[in-house]
Design a protein around this motif. Structure first.
Motif, short mmCIF file in Angstrom:
data_model
loop_
_atom_site.label_atom_id
_atom_site.label_comp_id
_atom_site.label_asym_id
_atom_site.label_seq_id
_atom_site.Cartn_x
_atom_site.Cartn_y
_atom_site.Cartn_z
N THR A 57 -17.81 -37.87 -0.96
CA THR A 57 -16.61 -38.70 -1.01
C THR A 57 -15.68 -38.12 -2.07
O THR A 57 -16.13 -37.77 -3.16
CB THR A 57 -16.97 -40.16 -1.39
N GLU A 58 -14.39 -38.02 -1.74
CA GLU A 58 -13.41 -37.50 -2.68
C GLU A 58 -12.94 -38.58 -3.64
O GLU A 58 -12.74 -39.73 -3.24
CB GLU A 58 -12.20 -36.96 -1.94
N PHE A 59 -12.74 -38.19 -4.90
CA PHE A 59 -12.20 -39.08 -5.92
C PHE A 59 -11.18 -38.31 -6.76
O PHE A 59 -11.35 -37.12 -7.00
CB PHE A 59 -13.32 -39.61 -6.84
N PRO A 60 -10.15 -39.00 -7.23
CA PRO A 60 -9.13 -38.32 -8.04
C PRO A 60 -9.62 -37.96 -9.44
O PRO A 60 -9.04 -37.09 -10.08
CB PRO A 60 -7.98 -39.33 -8.10
N SER A 61 -10.70 -38.61 -9.92
CA SER A 61 -11.21 -38.27 -11.24
C SER A 61 -12.69 -38.64 -11.33
O SER A 61 -13.21 -39.39 -10.51
CB SER A 61 -10.44 -39.02 -12.33
N TYR A 62 -13.32 -38.12 -12.37
CA TYR A 62 -14.74 -38.44 -12.57
C TYR A 62 -14.94 -39.92 -12.89
O TYR A 62 -15.99 -40.48 -12.60
CB TYR A 62 -15.34 -37.55 -13.67
N ILE A 63 -13.95 -40.56 -13.47
CA ILE A 63 -14.06 -41.98 -13.82
C ILE A 63 -14.29 -42.82 -12.57
O ILE A 63 -15.16 -43.69 -12.54
CB ILE A 63 -12.82 -42.46 -14.60
N GLU A 64 -13.52 -42.54 -11.52
CA GLU A 64 -13.69 -43.28 -10.26
C GLU A 64 -15.03 -42.97 -9.61
O GLU A 64 -15.68 -43.84 -9.04
CB GLU A 64 -12.54 -42.99 -9.29
N ALA A 65 -15.46 -41.70 -9.68
CA ALA A 65 -16.75 -41.33 -9.07
C ALA A 65 -17.90 -42.01 -9.80
O ALA A 65 -18.83 -42.51 -9.16
CB ALA A 65 -16.91 -39.81 -9.11
N ARG A 66 -17.83 -42.06 -11.11
CA ARG A 66 -18.88 -42.70 -11.89
C ARG A 66 -18.92 -44.20 -11.59
O ARG A 66 -19.99 -44.79 -11.41
CB ARG A 66 -18.67 -42.45 -13.37
N ALA A 67 -17.76 -44.82 -11.48
CA ALA A 67 -17.68 -46.24 -11.14
C ALA A 67 -18.27 -46.50 -9.75
O ALA A 67 -18.94 -47.52 -9.52
CB ALA A 67 -16.24 -46.74 -11.21
N GLU A 68 -18.05 -45.59 -8.82
CA GLU A 68 -18.61 -45.74 -7.47
C GLU A 68 -20.13 -45.66 -7.50
O GLU A 68 -20.81 -46.36 -6.75
CB GLU A 68 -18.04 -44.70 -6.51
N GLY A 69 -20.68 -44.83 -8.36
CA GLY A 69 -22.13 -44.78 -8.52
C GLY A 69 -22.69 -46.12 -8.97
O GLY A 69 -23.71 -46.59 -8.46
N ILE A 70 -21.99 -46.77 -9.89
CA ILE A 70 -22.40 -48.09 -10.36
C ILE A 70 -22.29 -49.12 -9.24
O ILE A 70 -23.19 -49.94 -9.03
CB ILE A 70 -21.57 -48.51 -11.58
N ARG A 71 -21.17 -49.06 -8.49
CA ARG A 71 -21.01 -50.00 -7.36
C ARG A 71 -22.10 -49.79 -6.31
O ARG A 71 -22.61 -50.75 -5.73
CB ARG A 71 -19.63 -49.84 -6.73
N THR A 72 -22.44 -48.53 -6.05
CA THR A 72 -23.49 -48.22 -5.07
C THR A 72 -24.81 -48.86 -5.48
O THR A 72 -25.47 -49.51 -4.66
CB THR A 72 -23.65 -46.70 -4.91
N ALA A 73 -25.19 -48.69 -6.74
CA ALA A 73 -26.45 -49.28 -7.22
C ALA A 73 -26.41 -50.80 -7.11
O ALA A 73 -27.37 -51.43 -6.64
CB ALA A 73 -26.70 -48.85 -8.66
N GLY A 74 -25.31 -51.40 -7.51
CA GLY A 74 -25.17 -52.85 -7.43
C GLY A 74 -25.22 -53.36 -6.00
O GLY A 74 -25.87 -54.37 -5.70
N GLN A 75 -24.56 -52.65 -5.09
CA GLN A 75 -24.53 -53.07 -3.69
C GLN A 75 -25.92 -52.97 -3.07
O GLN A 75 -26.31 -53.82 -2.28
CB GLN A 75 -23.54 -52.21 -2.91
N MET A 76 -26.66 -51.93 -3.44
CA MET A 76 -28.03 -51.79 -2.92
C MET A 76 -28.87 -53.00 -3.30
O MET A 76 -29.56 -53.58 -2.45
CB MET A 76 -28.67 -50.51 -3.47
#
Length: 123
Positions: A57-76
């Protein structure tokens, strides 16, 4: 069906479910930087099975990618809490364009003896 609980607008790594194992799955290819200047990140998940993201998945910065990792864990955990408790530890690994692990989240739910006393006795 678990996939019916996830909105269509959710990122692909949250919408592709392996129904036979109730684990999250993604498919994709090696990370790379697109001409748009957005970086491609991969979200690998592990529950009882490891699933390698081969699409990314493309992200404009590492901050958004890191936040998506957190959302992924929470959603699981939110989508299948009954599977989380009593299973092996879960993890989400986020890799960059070179396949280097940038961030890892490890999830391990433990039930204490007091918590076990609340569960129905097995027959």
């Amino acid at each position: 069906m678990l996939s019916a609980m996830i909105p269509e607008s959710a990122p692909r790594h949250l919408t592709d479910l392996d129904q036979s194992t109730q684990t999250f799955a993604r498919v994709g290819s090696r990370a790379r930087l697109w001409s748009t200047g957005m970086a491609l990140f991969f979200f690998h998940t592990e529950t009882d099975h490891r699933v390698t993201d081969t699409e990314g998945t493309e992200f404009p910065s590492y901050i958004e990618a890191r936040a998506e990792g957190i959302r992924t864990a929470g959603q699981m955990m939110q989508d299948v809490p009954e599977i989380f408790w009593g299973s092996r530890p879960w993890s989400v690994s986020v890799t960059n364009a070179d396949g280097l692990i940038m961030w890892e989240i490890h999830l391990d739910g433990q039930t204490s003896p007091a918590g076990r006393s609340l569960e129905p006795a097995s027959t």
